[in-house]
Design a protein around this motif. Structure first.
Motif, PDB file in Angstrom:
ATOM      1  N   ALA A 606       9.575  -6.164  -5.417  1.00  0.00           N
ATOM      2  CA  ALA A 606       8.294  -5.763  -4.828  1.00  0.00           C
ATOM      3  C   ALA A 606       8.483  -4.425  -4.116  1.00  0.00           C
ATOM      4  CB  ALA A 606       7.784  -6.815  -3.834  1.00  0.00           C
ATOM      5  N   PHE A 607       7.385  -3.683  -3.963  1.00  0.00           N
ATOM      6  CA  PHE A 607       7.439  -2.406  -3.254  1.00  0.00           C
ATOM      7  C   PHE A 607       6.021  -2.045  -2.818  1.00  0.00           C
ATOM      8  CE2 PHE A 607       6.713  -1.545  -7.701  1.00  0.00           C
ATOM      9  CZ  PHE A 607       5.704  -0.590  -7.712  1.00  0.00           C
ATOM     10  N   ILE A 608       5.939  -1.137  -1.860  1.00  0.00           N
ATOM     11  CA  ILE A 608       4.641  -0.633  -1.426  1.00  0.00           C
ATOM     12  C   ILE A 608       4.837   0.752  -0.823  1.00  0.00           C
ATOM     13  CG2 ILE A 608       4.799  -1.646   0.886  1.00  0.00           C
ATOM     14  CD1 ILE A 608       1.763  -2.154   0.707  1.00  0.00           C
ATOM     15  N   LYS A 609       3.861   1.616  -1.036  1.00  0.00           N
ATOM     16  CA  LYS A 609       3.887   2.936  -0.428  1.00  0.00           C
ATOM     17  C   LYS A 609       2.843   2.966   0.679  1.00  0.00           C
ATOM     18  CE  LYS A 609       4.408   7.774  -1.786  1.00  0.00           C
ATOM     19  NZ  LYS A 609       4.453   8.702  -2.930  1.00  0.00           N
ATOM     20  N   ILE A 610       3.264   3.300   1.883  1.00  0.00           N
ATOM     21  CA  ILE A 610       2.350   3.299   3.024  1.00  0.00           C
ATOM     22  C   ILE A 610       2.369   4.662   3.699  1.00  0.00           C
ATOM     23  CG2 ILE A 610       2.531   0.829   3.451  1.00  0.00           C
ATOM     24  CD1 ILE A 610       4.500   1.479   5.725  1.00  0.00           C
ATOM     25  N   GLU A 611       1.263   5.018   4.336  1.00  0.00           N
ATOM     26  CA  GLU A 611       1.143   6.275   5.053  1.00  0.00           C
ATOM     27  C   GLU A 611       1.062   5.988   6.542  1.00  0.00           C
ATOM     28  OE1 GLU A 611      -1.360  10.488   4.920  1.00  0.00           O
ATOM     29  OE2 GLU A 611      -2.096   8.737   3.804  1.00  0.00           O
ATOM     30  N   LEU A 612       1.846   6.722   7.319  1.00  0.00           N
ATOM     31  CA  LEU A 612       1.907   6.499   8.756  1.00  0.00           C
ATOM     32  C   LEU A 612       1.790   7.813   9.514  1.00  0.00           C
ATOM     33  CD1 LEU A 612       4.926   3.997   8.823  1.00  0.00           C
ATOM     34  CD2 LEU A 612       2.541   3.413   9.236  1.00  0.00           C
ATOM     35  N   GLU A 613       0.975   7.802  10.554  1.00  0.00           N
ATOM     36  CA  GLU A 613       0.905   8.930  11.474  1.00  0.00           C
ATOM     37  C   GLU A 613       2.134   8.902  12.388  1.00  0.00           C
ATOM     38  OE1 GLU A 613      -1.373  11.374  11.524  1.00  0.00           O
ATOM     39  OE2 GLU A 613      -2.241  10.448   9.722  1.00  0.00           O
ATOM     40  N   PRO A 614       2.435   9.985  13.093  1.00  0.00           N
ATOM     41  CA  PRO A 614       3.592   9.978  14.007  1.00  0.00           C
ATOM     42  C   PRO A 614       3.515   8.812  14.985  1.00  0.00           C
ATOM     43  CG  PRO A 614       2.749  12.197  13.760  1.00  0.00           C
ATOM     44  CD  PRO A 614       1.778  11.305  13.057  1.00  0.00           C
ATOM     45  N   HIS A 615       4.598   8.048  15.085  1.00  0.00           N
ATOM     46  CA  HIS A 615       4.748   6.916  15.998  1.00  0.00           C
ATOM     47  C   HIS A 615       3.826   5.747  15.663  1.00  0.00           C
ATOM     48  CE1 HIS A 615       7.193   9.733  18.159  1.00  0.00           C
ATOM     49  NE2 HIS A 615       6.149  10.534  18.385  1.00  0.00           N
ATOM     50  N   GLU A 616       3.191   5.796  14.520  1.00  0.00           N
ATOM     51  CA  GLU A 616       2.379   4.661  14.093  1.00  0.00           C
ATOM     52  C   GLU A 616       3.283   3.614  13.462  1.00  0.00           C
ATOM     53  OE1 GLU A 616      -1.484   3.606  11.222  1.00  0.00           O
ATOM     54  OE2 GLU A 616      -0.494   5.560  11.084  1.00  0.00           O
ATOM     55  N   LYS A 617       2.940   2.331  13.687  1.00  0.00           N
ATOM     56  CA  LYS A 617       3.702   1.228  13.125  1.00  0.00           C
ATOM     57  C   LYS A 617       2.746   0.330  12.335  1.00  0.00           C
ATOM     58  CE  LYS A 617       6.906  -0.902  15.569  1.00  0.00           C
ATOM     59  NZ  LYS A 617       7.583  -1.800  16.556  1.00  0.00           N
ATOM     60  N   LYS A 618       3.205  -0.096  11.167  1.00  0.00           N
ATOM     61  CA  LYS A 618       2.410  -0.989  10.332  1.00  0.00           C
ATOM     62  C   LYS A 618       3.258  -2.156   9.860  1.00  0.00           C
ATOM     63  CE  LYS A 618      -0.994   2.203   8.309  1.00  0.00           C
ATOM     64  NZ  LYS A 618      -1.499   2.831   7.040  1.00  0.00           N
ATOM     65  N   GLU A 619       2.574  -3.283   9.660  1.00  0.00           N
ATOM     66  CA  GLU A 619       3.234  -4.437   9.073  1.00  0.00           C
ATOM     67  C   GLU A 619       3.104  -4.368   7.557  1.00  0.00           C
ATOM     68  OE1 GLU A 619       3.445  -9.174   9.893  1.00  0.00           O
ATOM     69  OE2 GLU A 619       1.445  -8.386   9.435  1.00  0.00           O
ATOM     70  N   VAL A 620       4.197  -4.629   6.889  1.00  0.00           N
ATOM     71  CA  VAL A 620       4.228  -4.691   5.425  1.00  0.00           C
ATOM     72  C   VAL A 620       4.485  -6.137   5.033  1.00  0.00           C
ATOM     73  CG1 VAL A 620       5.515  -4.001   3.371  1.00  0.00           C
ATOM     74  CG2 VAL A 620       5.011  -2.322   5.149  1.00  0.00           C
ATOM     75  N   VAL A 621       3.690  -6.649   4.098  1.00  0.00           N
ATOM     76  CA  VAL A 621       3.815  -8.044   3.681  1.00  0.00           C
ATOM     77  C   VAL A 621       3.987  -8.116   2.157  1.00  0.00           C
ATOM     78  CG1 VAL A 621       2.751 -10.324   3.647  1.00  0.00           C
ATOM     79  CG2 VAL A 621       2.389  -8.820   5.615  1.00  0.00           C
ATOM     80  N   PHE A 622       4.988  -8.860   1.717  1.00  0.00           N
ATOM     81  CA  PHE A 622       5.232  -9.081   0.294  1.00  0.00           C
ATOM     82  C   PHE A 622       5.131 -10.565  -0.006  1.00  0.00           C
ATOM     83  CE2 PHE A 622       7.976  -5.351   1.303  1.00  0.00           C
ATOM     84  CZ  PHE A 622       7.356  -4.413   0.488  1.00  0.00           C
ATOM     85  N   GLU A 623       4.574 -10.892  -1.159  1.00  0.00           N
ATOM     86  CA  GLU A 623       4.522 -12.272  -1.626  1.00  0.00           C
ATOM     87  C   GLU A 623       5.405 -12.394  -2.868  1.00  0.00           C
ATOM     88  OE1 GLU A 623       3.127 -14.819  -0.198  1.00  0.00           O
ATOM     89  OE2 GLU A 623       2.032 -13.735   1.375  1.00  0.00           O
ATOM     90  N   LEU A 624       6.415 -13.226  -2.776  1.00  0.00           N
ATOM     91  CA  LEU A 624       7.310 -13.470  -3.910  1.00  0.00           C
ATOM     92  C   LEU A 624       7.026 -14.846  -4.500  1.00  0.00           C
ATOM     93  CD1 LEU A 624      10.724 -12.170  -2.479  1.00  0.00           C
ATOM     94  CD2 LEU A 624       9.055 -10.921  -3.854  1.00  0.00           C
TER      95      LEU A 624
END
Length: 770
Positions: A606-624
């Motif tokens: 699995a993979f994902i491409k995400i965009e983040l602003e400086p010091h921004e944090k995001k949760e990434v979720v994968f389903e296997l």
């Protein structure tokens, strides 16, 4: 039931049905005027629409109708951006409709077994998960606009050398796990309206008539109901192909094969029912592309801007010592730009995928637009157009670089090197380019190299002498602007390598068997293609699969794993810890710790491409799903996930691992099936079988002197013997009225009886609880 298609089927004559199974000409299917069955138009389209001026000509060596030229497969594969591939698919669908295109011959999905493959620039990756996800997104986008896709080349088209007479010899497990997996993913996630067979033979049978490939796997196992069409002239035995499931022969009209089909039906050696299956699928395709209503976009798409954006997402920053990039126009006064590709960029490969672009961005011009008049750019061609080493040109280039503040070299594989119909001779830059880089780097430490190629490049020794390398691939008509924006920091690079870059060609696992001999090409490296090989060999590549630098940095944290009945959820946090916005590709690999069969160290799932602003944090979720933990077991001819421990590995590349979690997955106990030569180990590992065997041995021990007990010592020595041999070895005085074969048959039958009885008991218990 489609009443229009059924009406057509009733009205068509046998001769008309046969004629529909080949094209009308080079690019059209055949229509039947009296029944208002229209012809449909198809054209090449892996990175843009290659529409010829006439449907009667191939158009390989001539200018064709201009269309948007997007990054080639190897380039866009390095974007790792599923949403972008869908967007390009939609755009090609809209542009295709404007140009009268109803079926686009793409995408190219074959795996990159060797970096010498002549058509590698058309293909996405060395990994089936990445190729499959990107391909499915492209197909879904394209077909949402009523333009059909033709996923190709099915299957194992991994070389151009004598491809029309060479058999790709691939074991079943490798075939399933590496070379068919991406096709399967696309069939199940996107249902492409057509699939294109390859030229080559597969395990001794041409792909165009390979029953195992086209019928057993594609039709019956995967449930594919779309049209299978041939690559151009890939048909050999038309009747055998039709029986296997090859519906449409291209190009047409192939009168001789239509006559052969009619004759075979009349003789009774080909059933009309089999012919009807193909004709019905072809008519369904005609309906799909002619009766598909799509709303026009509210605003006109800017195709060129999308091509620029796609190029920017695909370009990979390989090296950036001391943060020499991006360049600041306010701090640079003079730049030496060296190399022909700065003014005449390579944007695509040659052959049937070559698009006549609507326009082309020139790096030389775009850099000056961005930097403005404050920066002085000076140009040197660097090398002649042929492969001659011109010392004078090299010296002039070095002199120009020495008196400038920095130098940017544009180099890469020459035009002739990467094309359909022949493979590459090597993956090193031409010698005159290597000498040019070394000469410039010797006098200018601030030396930035921009490389262009459709496949992996070897970069030793020159890469040790330059601080920055930007791999531009073959990124289409917008690449010039994209390169300039990355060099000067208007765009933050976010591409990641979709294939491993080896230190040298001989490091590649297929190196000893790159081309076939005497009509056969053995895939003896098996599963170990690309990063799977480098991991297992513990061999460091020049740049690993998934590698790509950014002008910012990313931190991974808080990896959590949640197990469900039939799936596993993996979540983690990704934070942009730098000063500018950027995109990160989060890659999730799975490692099986306990499998009895040989498996790669880890595999992308699995993979994902995400965009983040400086010091921004995001949760990434994968389903296997269970399949993501499985391998193809040729003993049972199915995918099997074994109960046991797995490592879930998250990283920024295959070698840049950030987080790891270990998890125990219970997929249930796989019930073994037994035969005459099943090993003793197989019997004792199955509780039911072991119990049955122990009862048998107890009876045998009463009649023999040398008794057998299934303890650790005995199994340790005899475990790899077939159980029948144990009976032959120790049970001679017992086997008076029965043969060893009879005993084994009785034991197998008893195992099955006990299992069925247990299954009935469990079912009854479950029903009573309900």
């Amino acid at each position: 039931m489609n009443h229009k298609i059924e009406h057509w089927m009733k009205e068509l004559t046998l001769e008309e049905k046969a004629s529909l199974c080949a094209g009308l000409n080079m690019w059209m299917t055949k229509g039947i005027d009296r029944l208002n069955i229209p012809a449909i138009h198809m054209y090449d389209g892996t990175n843009g629409i290659r529409k010829t001026s006439s449907d009667e000509e191939m158009g390989i060596t001539s200018e064709n109708i201009p269309a948007t030229c997007y990054p080639t497969g190897s380039a866009i594969g390095s974007s790792w951006n599923i949403e972008l591939l869908h967007e390009i698919g939609v755009a090609l669908g809209i542009e295709g409709k404007e140009m009268g295109v109803e079926l686009l011959l793409g995408p190219g999905i074959n795996m990159k077994r060797t970096p010498l493959g002549g058509r590698n620039f058309e293909y996405y990756s060395e990994d089936p998960c990445l190729s499959g996800e990107l391909g499915a997104a492209f197909v879904n986008g394209l077909q949402s606009q009523g333009v059909g896709a033709s996923v190709k080349h099915f299957a194992c088209n991994n070389q151009e050398y004598e491809k029309m007479v060479t058999s790709s010899e691939v074991d079943e497990r490798t075939l399933r796990e590496i070379y068919l997996s991406a096709f399967e993913r696309i069939v199940k996630k996107a249902n492409p309206w057509t699939m294109m067979c390859s030229y080559n033979l597969l395990n001794g049978s041409y792909a165009s008539e390979n029953e195992h490939l086209l019928d057993d796997i594609l039709r019956k196992e995967w449930g594919y109901e779309g049209v299978v069409l041939s690559d151009w002239t890939a048909v050999n035995d038309r009747i055998r192909g039709l029986k296997a499931g090859l519906d449409l022969e291209m190009p047409g009209p192939a009168h001789y094969n239509a006559a052969a089909i009619v004759e075979e039906v009349q003789k009774g050696t080909l059933s009309e029912e089999q012919l009807d299956k193909s004709v019905r699928r072809i008519l369904t395709l005609v309906e799909q592309v002619t009766d598909h209503e799509v709303e026009s976009p509210e605003t006109a798409l800017d195709y060129h801007e999308l091509a620029r954006r796609a190029a920017a997402e695909s370009i990979v920053l390989l090296k950036n010592d001391n943060g020499i990039l991006p360049l600041d126009p306010a701090k640079v006064k003079s730049v030496a730009v060296i190399g022909t590709f700065a003014k005449k960029p390579r944007i695509q490969g040659a052959g049937s995928a070559e698009v006549t672009p609507t326009s082309v961005d020139i790096p030389w011009e775009e850099m000056q637009k961005i930097a403005g008049e404050a920066v002085q750019f000076h140009y040197a061609e660097g090398c002649p157009k042929d492969d001659r080493i011109d010392d004078t040109m090299i010296e002039e280039s070095a002199a120009l670089a020495a008196k400038s503040e920095l130098a940017i070299l544009f180099v890469g594989q020459p035009e002739y090197a990467e094309s359909e119909m022949h493979d590459l001779n090597g993956i090193d830059l031409p010698e005159h380019q290597v000498k040019l880089i070394e000469a410039v780097a010797a006098v200018q430490p601030k030396c930035i190299v921009v490389t262009s190629s459709g496949t992996a490049l070897a970069m030793r020794p020159w890469i040790q002498h330059v601080p920055a390398v930007l791999h531009a691939w073959l990124t289409g008509q917008g690449s010039g602007r994209a390169v300039a924006e990355i060099l000067f920091g208007l765009t933050n690079p976010s591409g990641k390598l979709s294939e491993t870059f080896p230190v040298k060609l001989s490091d590649n696992p297929s190196h000893m068997r790159i081309r076939g001999e005497n009509g056969k090409l053995y895939y003896r490296e098996g599963l170990f293609v690309g990063y799977r090989y480098y991991d297992r060999k513990e061999l460091a590549p020049q740049f690993p699969f998934g590698h790509g630098l950014s002008y910012t940095s990313f931190a991974y944290s808080d990896m959590r794993v949640t197990q469900h009945d039939h799936s596993v959820t993996v979540s983690l946090q990704v934070e942009n810890t730098g000063a500018i916005a950027g995109k990160e590709v989060v890659q999730l690999y799975v490692q099986d710790e306990e499998c009895k069969w040989t498996r790669p160290e880890k595999e992308l799932k699995a993979f994902i491409k995400i965009e983040l602003e400086p010091h921004e944090k995001k949760e990434v979720v994968f389903e296997l799903e269970e399949r993501d933990f499985a391998y193809y077991n040729t003993k049972y001819n199915r995918w099997i996930a074994e109960t046991g421990y797995f490592k879930l590995v998250a990283g920024s590349s295959s070698r840049d691992i950030r987080l790891t979690e270990r998890v125990f997955c219970d997929f249930g106990k796989e019930e073994a099936s037994f035969h005459k030569f099943s090993l003793l180990n197989d019997w004792v590992e199955d509780p039911t079988a072991k119990s049955v065997l122990e009862k048998c041995l107890h009876e045998m021990n009463e009649h023999v002197t040398d008794k057998v007990h299934l303890n650790e010592e005995f199994i340790g020595f005899w475990g790899d013997f077939p159980t029948i041999k144990v009976l032959q070895m120790f049970g001679q005085n017992w086997l008076i009225h029965r043969t060893p074969d009879q005993v084994i048959d009785e034991l197998i039958a008893e195992v099955e009886r006990v299992r069925q009885a247990a299954a009935g008991t469990n079912t009854a218990a479950a029903q009573s609880q309900e």
